[in-house]
Enzyme design. Structure first.
Site, PDB file in Angstrom:
ATOM      1  N   ASN A 166      68.195   9.365  28.209  1.00 32.56           N
ATOM      2  CA  ASN A 166      69.364  10.017  28.065  1.00 32.56           C
ATOM      3  C   ASN A 166      69.006  11.214  26.926  1.00 32.56           C
ATOM      4  O   ASN A 166      69.944  11.560  26.613  1.00 32.56           O
ATOM      5  CB  ASN A 166      70.566   9.375  27.713  1.00 32.56           C
ATOM      6  CG  ASN A 166      70.951   8.487  29.109  1.00 32.56           C
ATOM      7  OD1 ASN A 166      70.923   9.073  30.119  1.00 32.56           O
ATOM      8  ND2 ASN A 166      71.563   7.339  28.894  1.00 32.56           N
ATOM      9  N   HIS A 218      68.411  10.908  23.740  1.00 28.99           N
ATOM     10  CA  HIS A 218      68.998  10.648  22.322  1.00 28.99           C
ATOM     11  C   HIS A 218      68.280   9.347  21.758  1.00 28.99           C
ATOM     12  O   HIS A 218      67.694   8.647  22.596  1.00 28.99           O
ATOM     13  CB  HIS A 218      70.525  10.277  22.232  1.00 28.99           C
ATOM     14  CG  HIS A 218      70.991   9.370  22.987  1.00 28.99           C
ATOM     15  ND1 HIS A 218      72.412   9.409  23.424  1.00 28.99           N
ATOM     16  CD2 HIS A 218      70.601   8.472  23.675  1.00 28.99           C
ATOM     17  CE1 HIS A 218      72.824   8.332  23.970  1.00 28.99           C
ATOM     18  NE2 HIS A 218      71.610   7.706  24.298  1.00 28.99           N
ATOM     19  N   CYS A 251      71.564  11.128  17.000  1.00 30.28           N
ATOM     20  CA  CYS A 251      70.732  12.093  16.070  1.00 30.28           C
ATOM     21  C   CYS A 251      69.590  12.248  16.904  1.00 30.28           C
ATOM     22  O   CYS A 251      69.180  11.605  18.005  1.00 30.28           O
ATOM     23  CB  CYS A 251      70.135  11.212  14.905  1.00 30.28           C
ATOM     24  SG  CYS A 251      69.168   9.846  15.030  1.00 30.28           S
TER      25      CYS A 251
END
Length: 386
Positions: free
Chosen positions: A286, A288, A323
């Site tokens: 995804n 991330h 992040c």
């Protein structure tokens, strides 16, 4: 014309020099004998192909667990589900390393062997290993249920709307860590968590003794894959997952760590580790950072003597933002009072020698990524108990 009601096995003989063209030959050969199927080719050593053929005329059934299912065929199992459900009580161990549905398909169960690369210095599984196994079981649950779309754990309706699941909070409590070579059995199920969230729970058992050695619970919400903003659960998605909801908890309310996790600052943190950098391989499908990766960075600021002399028995992670690979991170840790009999943390039935509060944040602007709390027990006490 041959009518196939369930999985059939057909053995076809071909010259050795035709193996390179088997993807074209076998479907044509199967068509001549009247099969309309999906194929799984198994190539033995002696010039034969074993073709696993699945009928494509499965009957449609739109009721599951007493609730309507949106466009899913659940009466006739798919080839993948049939293979997953072939485990029998007296089967050899390797045949048990598959998943299956139990309890009227409300609960998904899968077994795993603890590999050599999944253990730490004590030759036992690590907290990261356990979270990875929980995540794998959850994804296999979605895939095997027939709900999976083209996203990473997303349902069909979520994929159409470019939505993904993201975890907001998880609590895992470990009674005992498995050793290298041990086999564990994991049960997982889902339930509603308020109006716009889903709860997923897990139980890990020792496969040989059936002792429950780990319990975990988590809360998930929906995010738009492109805008990265949280979204309400669309009604179409709700109707997809509703038939799978099971009103059961892995961790009893009085034992669940639901207390507030305090924010650490430069002034309140006892230890700060800076310069932690996500790598490309820390990213998931995804795009991330995988939520399990945060655990390793959090533990970077835990004193080394704690890592050596204590077992991590409970960890609660509260995810605040994503992040990316380009971000540098800081890990902050501070000790708190012992949690033995502490009702403020809903842990009056848990015993811990040490408790720590953690924060993972952006190094540049100090934005919070994850708040966490961990509980630790002396390895000497743990060994004496076991």
């Amino acid at each position: 014309m041959i009518s196939v009601a369930r999985t059939s096995y057909v053995r076809l003989s071909f010259p050795e020099n035709l193996f390179k063209e088997e993807k074209e030959i076998v479907p044509m050969a199967m068509a001549k004998v009247g099969f309309c199927c999906s194929l799984n080719l198994i190539r033995p050593k002696h010039g034969r192909l074993l073709v696993i053929a699945s009928a494509s005329n499965a009957k449609s059934l739109d009721i599951m667990n007493g609730k309507k299912v949106n466009g899913i065929h659940v009466n006739e199992e798919t080839r993948h589900q049939r293979l997953l459900n072939q485990r029998v009580a007296d089967a050899p161990l390797h045949a048990c390393l598959l998943g299956k549905f139990v309890e009227d398909r409300f609960l998904y169960r899968q077994t795993f062997i603890v590999r050599s690369y999944e253990i730490g210095p004590d030759k036992t599984a690590t907290m990261e290993t356990l979270l990875n196994l929980l995540q794998e079981t959850a994804l296999n649950h979605v895939t095997s249920s027939g709900l999976a779309g083209n996203g990473f754990g997303a349902t069909r309706e979520m994929s159409v709307r470019k939505l993904i699941w993201v975890v907001t909070r998880i609590n895992i409590q470990v009674q005992r860590y498995s050793c290298w070579g041990d086999v564990v059995e994991i049960d997982t199920w889902v339930d509603a968590a308020g109006k716009n969230a889903m709860r997923r729970d897990w139980i890990i058992r020792d496969y040989r003794t059936q002792e429950i050695i780990t319990r975990a619970t988590s809360t998930w919400v929906i995010m738009n894959r492109e805008t990265r903003r949280l979204s309400k659960i669309p009604e179409q998605v709700r109707q997809e997952v509703l038939p799978f909801y099971l009103g059961r908890v892995a961790i009893a309310k009085e034992q669940n760590d639901v207390g507030k996790i305090d924010k650490l600052t430069d002034e309140t943190a006892e230890r700060i580790r800076s310069g932690l950098a996500p790598r490309w391989n820390d990213m998931d499908a995804n795009q991330h950072v995988n939520n399990v990766k945060y655990i390793g960075w959090i533990l970077e600021s835990v004193p080394i003597h704690v890592l050596k002399d204590y077992n991590l028995t409970s960890m609660t992670l509260e995810y605040r933002r994503e992040c990316r690979q380009s971000n540098l991170l800081e890990s902050l840790t501070s000790s708190t009072a012992s949690v033995t009999g502490d009702p403020n943390n809903n842990s009056n039935n848990r015993i811990a020698d040490l408790e720590y509060t953690h924060l993972l944040r952006m190094q540049a602007d100090k934005a919070e990524i994850v708040r966490a709390r961990s509980e630790w027990q002396s390895k000497q006490i743990t060994q004496a108990i076991t």
